[in-house]
Design an enzyme around this catalytic site. Structure first.
Site, PDB file in Angstrom:
ATOM      1  N   GLU A  64      53.880 -27.647  41.467  1.00 27.24           N
ATOM      2  CA  GLU A  64      55.006 -27.556  40.537  1.00 27.24           C
ATOM      3  C   GLU A  64      54.572 -26.774  39.296  1.00 27.24           C
ATOM      4  OE1 GLU A  64      58.065 -27.595  38.123  1.00 27.24           O
ATOM      5  OE2 GLU A  64      58.282 -28.283  40.198  1.00 27.24           O
ATOM      6  N   GLN A  65      55.391 -25.803  38.886  1.00 28.21           N
ATOM      7  CA  GLN A  65      54.996 -24.965  37.758  1.00 28.21           C
ATOM      8  C   GLN A  65      55.092 -25.671  36.404  1.00 28.21           C
ATOM      9  OE1 GLN A  65      57.405 -21.470  37.429  1.00 28.21           O
ATOM     10  NE2 GLN A  65      59.330 -22.594  37.186  1.00 28.21           N
TER      11      GLN A  65
ATOM     12  N   ARG B 111      69.911 -37.892  36.883  1.00 27.45           N
ATOM     13  CA  ARG B 111      69.025 -37.124  37.756  1.00 27.45           C
ATOM     14  C   ARG B 111      67.588 -37.614  37.680  1.00 27.45           C
ATOM     15  NH1 ARG B 111      71.387 -32.278  39.684  1.00 27.45           N
ATOM     16  NH2 ARG B 111      69.322 -31.567  40.324  1.00 27.45           N
TER      17      ARG B 111
ATOM     18  N   TYR C 243      82.069 -39.335  35.347  1.00 24.95           N
ATOM     19  CA  TYR C 243      81.691 -40.599  35.991  1.00 24.95           C
ATOM     20  C   TYR C 243      80.593 -41.295  35.192  1.00 24.95           C
ATOM     21  CZ  TYR C 243      78.056 -37.553  38.163  1.00 24.95           C
ATOM     22  OH  TYR C 243      77.048 -36.660  38.404  1.00 24.95           O
TER      23      TYR C 243
ATOM     24  N   ASP D 164      68.073 -25.184  47.436  1.00 26.84           N
ATOM     25  CA  ASP D 164      68.644 -24.099  46.648  1.00 26.84           C
ATOM     26  C   ASP D 164      67.932 -22.772  46.870  1.00 26.84           C
ATOM     27  OD1 ASP D 164      70.582 -25.684  45.523  1.00 26.84           O
ATOM     28  OD2 ASP D 164      69.549 -25.973  43.617  1.00 26.84           O
TER      29      ASP D 164
END
Length: 386
Positions: free
Chosen positions: A35-36, A106, A212, A293
């Site tokens: 992971e960067q 998230r 929501y 993605d």
């Protein structure tokens, strides 16, 4: 003798990358995630896990943890922007599709996925700068001067994927003149006001807003919008750019009082460009494959971006488990042939922003999908991945 299990490098520690690490470890495959970022941050955004993705989370082993804090909406509710008239409502009890509908922050989902992975397999501050396929493996080169060797690489590095650029070639994002505002904030700022216990999308003539709760106790509220914006602003896909809350409120002038209540209570917001990309001709090159993605970026209008990345993880693990280290390239092609028809369909509907805008279209193909048991492509279907 059982086939040897490969050692796989995953580039990117977002939802798709972590889900892939979890599903691959379940089938005995060694993984390292690169992971960067130097550290993980709590980015202020909500996320919906509809039954098709929460079913995968159940198999990964994080469903119970998430259900302790996530909000479970009563329904998928669609209303007219000003009158509040219901365009379509789909009550979503767990019994409908056999898995829950969960709304959360998230960061809570990210933390849950991290919780099932050994910390030592996550390598932070590793910005990929190159890939070299030679012989029976791949060498990864990083900006800090280090390298790593793996039997195969999964590019789960998002819409700005360097892995995609390296194996498919760079592609320019498409902007269609739309931006999004978003915010997570304390629901008490509404001074006793409440919204319906559903995930509600308010449909305007040329814009919408989705609202929501993101916490089981309804203490946190989230919204995300889509608004027309002159194309000269639409130059990036940064989630960190600050928006002007006064501009946001002005953009929703005349909307229903429930929407206005939420926006008046919102203290600040972020703003980012909604950019799209053309579907890719192929998702893999030799021992390098794309996920989420990186290969099928989507507009946020169906809440399926992270969801389809998580589905990808389960299907990819199934394809690799069937071949061990003997035919990684074939497993990657089978994964693509198994996934591309579905993700292409979701991409197209999401881009058009027509999902559940009215009528009574079937939703079971989307929400009833089970990535753990869905049929995989057979040898004759692999031309789909060509």
């Amino acid at each position: 003798m059982a086939a040897a299990k490969p050692k796989i490098a995953i580039v990117g520690a977002g939802m798709g990358g972590l889900a892939a690490a979890a599903t691959l470890r379940q089938v005995g495959i060694d993984v390292t995630v690169y992971e960067q970022a130097r550290q993980f941050g709590r980015i202020g955004a909500g996320i919906q896990m509809l039954p098709n993705s929460s079913r995968v989370l159940r198999g990964i082993g994080v469903e119970d943890r998430l259900r302790r804090t996530a909000f479970e909406p009563y329904s998928h509710l669609n209303r007219v922007w000003d009158t509040g008239e219901i365009k379509r409502e789909l009550p979503m009890p767990e019994s409908l599709f056999g898995a829950p509908f969960l709304c959360m922050h998230r960061a809570d989902l990210h933390d849950a996925l991290l919780s099932v992975l050994p910390p030592e397999i996550i390598q932070l501050d590793k910005k990929l700068v190159g890939l070299d396929q030679a012989g029976d493996g791949v060498t990864l080169s990083f900006a800090d001067g280090t390298t790593a060797r793996a039997d195969a690489v999964i590019g789960a590095d998002g819409v700005h994927s360097l892995v995609r650029d390296l194996i498919v070639g760079p592609d320019a994002p498409l902007h269609k003149g739309r931006i999004a505002y978003r915010a997570v904030f304390d629901a008490s700022l509404m001074n006793g006001g409440e919204i319906r216990p559903s995930r509600t999308k308010w449909w305007g003539p040329d814009r919408h807003i989705v609202i929501y709760y993101t916490a089981q106790d309804r203490s946190q509220l989230y919204f995300v919008t889509s608004v027309p914006e002159p194309a000269d602003w639409v130059t990036r896909e940064s989630w960190s750019a600050k928006g002007d809350v006064h501009e946001l409120r002005a953009a929703y002038e005349g909307f229903h009082p429930e929407v206005r209540m939420v926006l008046e209570a919102c203290p600040d917001c972020h703003k980012w460009a909604i950019l799209e990309r053309e579907p890719l001709p192929h998702w893999s090159d030799g021992r390098v494959v794309l996920l989420g993605d990186a290969c099928h970026p989507m507009t946020p209008y169906m809440a399926q971006g992270a969801a389809t990345s998580i589905e990808d993880a389960a299907v990819l693990a199934r394809c690799l488990a069937a071949v061990g280290n003997d035919d990684i390239e074939g497993a990657f092609r089978r994964y693509e042939a198994s996934r591309k028809p579905r993700t292409s369909r979701i991409q197209a509907i999401s881009s058009a922003n027509t999902w559940m805008s009215g009528g009574n279209e079937d939703t079971s193909w989307l929400y009833g999908y089970d990535a753990w048991t869905a049929p995989l492509a057979e040898a004759g279907d692999l031309a789909l991945a060509g």
